[in-house]
Design a protein around this motif. Structure first.
Motif, mmCIF file in Angstrom:
data_model
loop_
_atom_site.group_PDB
_atom_site.id
_atom_site.type_symbol
_atom_site.label_atom_id
_atom_site.label_comp_id
_atom_site.label_asym_id
_atom_site.label_seq_id
_atom_site.Cartn_x
_atom_site.Cartn_y
_atom_site.Cartn_z
ATOM 1 N N LEU A 226 4.772 -17.343 10.625
ATOM 2 C CA LEU A 226 4.467 -17.323 9.198
ATOM 3 C C LEU A 226 5.577 -16.627 8.429
ATOM 4 C CD1 LEU A 226 0.664 -16.390 9.320
ATOM 5 C CD2 LEU A 226 1.678 -18.657 8.981
ATOM 6 N N PRO A 227 5.864 -17.064 7.232
ATOM 7 C CA PRO A 227 6.880 -16.374 6.410
ATOM 8 C C PRO A 227 6.360 -15.009 5.975
ATOM 9 C CG PRO A 227 5.749 -18.036 5.109
ATOM 10 C CD PRO A 227 5.266 -18.219 6.525
ATOM 11 N N PRO A 228 7.262 -14.050 5.689
ATOM 12 C CA PRO A 228 6.805 -12.731 5.228
ATOM 13 C C PRO A 228 6.111 -12.839 3.884
ATOM 14 C CG PRO A 228 9.166 -12.970 4.947
ATOM 15 C CD PRO A 228 8.714 -14.164 5.723
ATOM 16 N N PRO A 229 5.227 -11.904 3.587
ATOM 17 C CA PRO A 229 4.555 -11.922 2.282
ATOM 18 C C PRO A 229 5.572 -11.896 1.148
ATOM 19 C CG PRO A 229 3.541 -10.318 3.749
ATOM 20 C CD PRO A 229 4.777 -10.784 4.426
ATOM 21 N N SER A 230 5.243 -12.515 0.052
ATOM 22 C CA SER A 230 6.167 -12.589 -1.084
ATOM 23 C C SER A 230 6.528 -11.215 -1.619
ATOM 24 C CB SER A 230 5.556 -13.440 -2.199
ATOM 25 O OG SER A 230 4.302 -12.884 -2.609
ATOM 26 N N SER A 231 5.632 -10.245 -1.403
ATOM 27 C CA SER A 231 5.905 -8.888 -1.892
ATOM 28 C C SER A 231 6.881 -8.138 -1.007
ATOM 29 C CB SER A 231 4.601 -8.093 -2.001
ATOM 30 O OG SER A 231 3.979 -7.998 -0.725
ATOM 31 N N GLU A 232 7.249 -8.706 0.169
ATOM 32 C CA GLU A 232 8.130 -8.031 1.110
ATOM 33 C C GLU A 232 9.502 -8.695 1.216
ATOM 34 O OE1 GLU A 232 7.537 -5.199 2.690
ATOM 35 O OE2 GLU A 232 5.617 -5.073 1.637
ATOM 36 N N LYS A 233 9.846 -9.534 0.257
ATOM 37 C CA LYS A 233 11.150 -10.178 0.283
ATOM 38 C C LYS A 233 11.605 -10.437 -1.149
ATOM 39 C CE LYS A 233 9.420 -14.937 0.525
ATOM 40 N NZ LYS A 233 9.494 -16.229 1.218
ATOM 41 N N GLY A 234 12.862 -10.776 -1.294
ATOM 42 C CA GLY A 234 13.388 -11.131 -2.597
ATOM 43 C C GLY A 234 13.949 -9.947 -3.367
ATOM 44 N N VAL A 235 14.411 -10.246 -4.565
ATOM 45 C CA VAL A 235 15.053 -9.239 -5.404
ATOM 46 C C VAL A 235 14.059 -8.169 -5.839
ATOM 47 C CG1 VAL A 235 16.305 -8.873 -7.566
ATOM 48 C CG2 VAL A 235 16.743 -10.934 -6.206
#
Length: 384
Positions: free
Chosen positions: A17-26
């Motif tokens: 599964l991809p990491p939660p959206s809150s744990e990646k990105g800018v």
């Protein structure tokens, strides 16, 4: 385990599964690195406020209000100073750098022979570019050409001989002197530092004592003293009528000074190699030099790549001290041209220093980034 037709054990591997959206990105990076604590929030706000105030002023001075073309100081001076710029103007005088650029690169090298330093620079790039790319084959031949053939060819190209007119080293200057000093010091200090480090760990008391004495004496005095002694005191010990080229004195002084620091960096790497590696090499019946060349030194050098590059960066910047023996590296020749009355203005010195600082930073940053690349390429598990 099953109950009728129901199965409680999956027979297939579920996709990752991809990491939660809150744990990646800018947004995650900003929250983690800039807004993690109340103190981080305050410091981030202060830093942004400072950058918002400083960056426009810096960009305005360096580029917007800068003068890029001109033939003398009047293009950079204000009307109060006898120039053409409005009062209060303080932009960079890049026209000064453009007018003096060739001098900043090669000093007073004979104008008709300046193709020779350019050719040496091209040969250096051609030979060292493959050396720095791990995937390029035949590194042994490349190393022989870069570290043995190139210095010899470069000497005759820069100095003269074999039909080329002689250009005395007194006419050399600028970035060329900085790179010559740095290149020779790196070639000499690295193997000499390895020998000194091995000698300091030697079981023979005389060898160990001599290496310790050399390292501690050289490390205990500043480079400016070493250069002064090489330039002023060395000729006193030579027979009457003998002399040593001033550039050669500087090269010897910088190389000796750097080798003492390099020896301690290498010694740290030798001490970091597990004792089992030494014992394993002994159990295979390897001789001392075989053990060091094949087993110990490759591991030790890999562990201290940051220290080695840090020593080279410090040495590269310290070459500016050769100005005390009347040799003009990049910084020295930039400062020397401040006295040119044709370009004397309020912004000329600062512009020249910014230019010299940028060139030094460019080379040092390049060495630092390449060091990081080699660490990642050679990493085999020591990194934590």
């Amino acid at each position: 385990m099953s109950n009728g037709s129901q199965s409680f054990v999956s027979k297939t591997i579920l996709p990752q599964l991809p990491p939660p959206s809150s744990e990646k990105g800018v947004i995650h990076w900003v929250r983690k690195n800039l807004l993690a604590t109340p103190q981080d929030v305050v410091l981030t706000i202060l830093a942004i406020a400072f950058l918002a105030w400083a960056i426009p002023h810096v960009v305005n001075w360096l580029f917007v209000q800068a003068v890029w073309n001109g033939t003398d100081r009047t293009f950079c001076a204000t009307t109060v100073q006898g120039g053409t710029q409005p009062d209060g103007w303080s932009g960079a005088c890049w026209a000064f750098v453009r007018a003096k650029f060739t001098i900043f690169m090669v000093g007073l090298y004979t104008p008709d022979e300046r193709w020779r330093p350019a050719l040496v620079a091209i040969l250096t790039i051609i030979l060292f570019a493959p050396m720095m790319i791990p995937s390029v084959p035949k590194k042994g031949l490349n190393a022989i050409l870069a570290f043995i053939v190139l210095p010899i060819v470069s000497f005759f190209l820069l100095y003269g001989g074999f039909g080329l007119p002689v250009v005395e080293t007194q006419k050399w200057g600028g970035l060329m002197v900085t790179l010559v000093l740095s290149f020779v010091a790196i070639i000499v200090s690295f193997p000499l530092g390895i020998l000194l480090a091995l000698g300091r760990r030697s079981k023979m008391p005389v060898i160990r004592m001599l290496c310790v004495l050399f390292i501690e004496v050289i490390r205990g005095i500043p480079l400016i003293t070493v250069l002064f002694m090489a330039s002023v005191m060395l000729p006193l010990f030579l027979p009457q009528g003998w002399t040593v080229d001033k550039l050669l004195r500087a090269v010897v002084g910088v190389s000796i000074f750097t080798s003492a620091y390099m020896a301690e960096v290498i010694r740290g790497g030798l001490q970091a190699v597990p004792k089992g590696q030494f014992e394993g090499a002994d159990s295979l019946g390897l001789g001392y030099w075989q053990k060091m060349r094949l087993i110990v030194l490759p591991q030790a050098i890999k562990l201290v790549i940051p220290g080695i590059v840090n020593t080279f960066i410090g040495m590269f910047k310290d070459t500016s001290l050769v100005s005390i023996i009347s040799m003009f590296d990049l910084l020295g020749i930039v400062r020397q041209n401040f006295s040119d009355a044709n370009w004397a203005s309020a912004v000329t010195p600062l512009t020249g220093l910014v230019f010299a600082g940028f060139i030094f930073w460019l080379f040092c940053f390049g060495m630092s980034r390449y060091s990081g690349f080699m660490e990642r390429h050679l990493d085999t598990g020591h990194k934590r």
